[in-house]
Scaffold this motif. Structure first.
Motif, PDB file in Angstrom:
ATOM      1  N   THR A  86     -30.137  32.101  31.226  1.00 11.40           N
ATOM      2  CA  THR A  86     -29.641  32.647  32.487  1.00 11.40           C
ATOM      3  C   THR A  86     -30.717  32.748  33.555  1.00 11.40           C
ATOM      4  O   THR A  86     -30.497  33.357  34.593  1.00 11.40           O
ATOM      5  CB  THR A  86     -29.021  34.030  32.259  1.00 11.40           C
ATOM      6  OG1 THR A  86     -29.997  34.878  31.645  1.00 11.40           O
ATOM      7  CG2 THR A  86     -27.782  33.941  31.382  1.00 11.40           C
ATOM      8  N   SER A  98     -30.066  31.017  38.187  1.00  8.59           N
ATOM      9  CA  SER A  98     -28.897  31.736  38.686  1.00  8.59           C
ATOM     10  C   SER A  98     -28.090  30.956  39.719  1.00  8.59           C
ATOM     11  O   SER A  98     -27.037  31.410  40.144  1.00  8.59           O
ATOM     12  CB  SER A  98     -29.320  33.078  39.282  1.00  8.59           C
ATOM     13  OG  SER A  98     -30.211  32.876  40.352  1.00  8.59           O
ATOM     14  N   ASP A 120     -30.307  32.359  45.912  1.00  7.47           N
ATOM     15  CA  ASP A 120     -29.799  32.831  44.628  1.00  7.47           C
ATOM     16  C   ASP A 120     -28.858  34.009  44.855  1.00  7.47           C
ATOM     17  O   ASP A 120     -29.052  34.795  45.788  1.00  7.47           O
ATOM     18  CB  ASP A 120     -30.946  33.285  43.733  1.00  7.47           C
ATOM     19  CG  ASP A 120     -31.789  32.122  43.235  1.00  7.47           C
ATOM     20  OD1 ASP A 120     -31.306  30.974  43.293  1.00  7.47           O
ATOM     21  OD2 ASP A 120     -32.920  32.367  42.796  1.00  7.47           O
ATOM     22  N   LYS A 133     -26.432  39.632  34.338  1.00  8.34           N
ATOM     23  CA  LYS A 133     -26.884  38.400  34.985  1.00  8.34           C
ATOM     24  C   LYS A 133     -25.676  37.621  35.459  1.00  8.34           C
ATOM     25  O   LYS A 133     -24.582  37.748  34.926  1.00  8.34           O
ATOM     26  CB  LYS A 133     -27.704  37.559  34.019  1.00  8.34           C
ATOM     27  CG  LYS A 133     -28.958  38.267  33.579  1.00  8.34           C
ATOM     28  CD  LYS A 133     -29.747  37.456  32.606  1.00  8.34           C
ATOM     29  CE  LYS A 133     -30.823  38.351  32.090  1.00  8.34           C
ATOM     30  NZ  LYS A 133     -32.021  38.039  31.820  1.00  8.34           N
ATOM     31  N   ARG A 169     -24.501  33.659  37.373  1.00 10.83           N
ATOM     32  CA  ARG A 169     -24.840  32.301  37.807  1.00 10.83           C
ATOM     33  C   ARG A 169     -23.750  31.827  38.773  1.00 10.83           C
ATOM     34  O   ARG A 169     -22.571  31.996  38.503  1.00 10.83           O
ATOM     35  CB  ARG A 169     -24.914  31.360  36.614  1.00 10.83           C
ATOM     36  CG  ARG A 169     -25.125  29.906  37.030  1.00 10.83           C
ATOM     37  CD  ARG A 169     -25.248  28.988  35.859  1.00 10.83           C
ATOM     38  NE  ARG A 169     -26.553  29.245  35.261  1.00 10.83           N
ATOM     39  CZ  ARG A 169     -26.874  28.927  34.016  1.00 10.83           C
ATOM     40  NH1 ARG A 169     -26.005  28.374  33.231  1.00 10.83           N
ATOM     41  NH2 ARG A 169     -28.066  29.182  33.550  1.00 10.83           N
TER      42      ARG A 169
END
Length: 122
Positions: A26, A29, A45, A115, A117
């Motif tokens: 991860t 991102s 990001d 996290k 993405r």
């Protein structure tokens, strides 16, 4: 050679003990297909914060061209171990106005998410 053959079944059995969900690296991102960049879209990001008891991810898309660009995006959420959190939101579509910017966001009620993405494509 014989030692390697003896340890092979053990190593194969360890490989079968993993979670049914794949672990993802991860650290990346943002995933953006090259066509998005070629169309004049740039972004940073995604930022992750908490709002009203939910996790929220956001990123701003900037259109550097004098024509609108249709962009598809999807956020993927992960826990601290890198396991993907389900259910996934479906892909979204936005039109970024010419020489302008547009925020794309996602919210998740699962507070174990740590996290995120962002995947962008045309």
């Amino acid at each position: 050679m014989r030692q390697w053959l003896i340890s092979l079944p053990f190593l194969l059995s360890l490989a079968g003990c993993s979670s049914d969900k794949p672990m993802i690296d991860t650290s990346q991102s943002l995933v953006m297909e090259s066509a998005v960049l070629s169309a004049g879209i740039i972004t940073d990001d995604p930022k992750l914060d908490e709002e009203d008891g939910q996790k929220r991810a956001s990123s701003v898309l900037y259109n550097q061209r004098e024509t609108p660009v249709i962009v598809h995006y999807r956020y993927y959420w992960y826990d601290e171990k890198g396991l993907e959190i389900t259910p996934q939101e479906p892909a979204q579509t936005v039109t970024v106005p010419p020489l302008s910017s547009l925020a794309v966001t996602s919210q998740l009620g699962n507070l174990t998410a740590s996290k995120v993405r962002l995947y962008l494509y045309l």
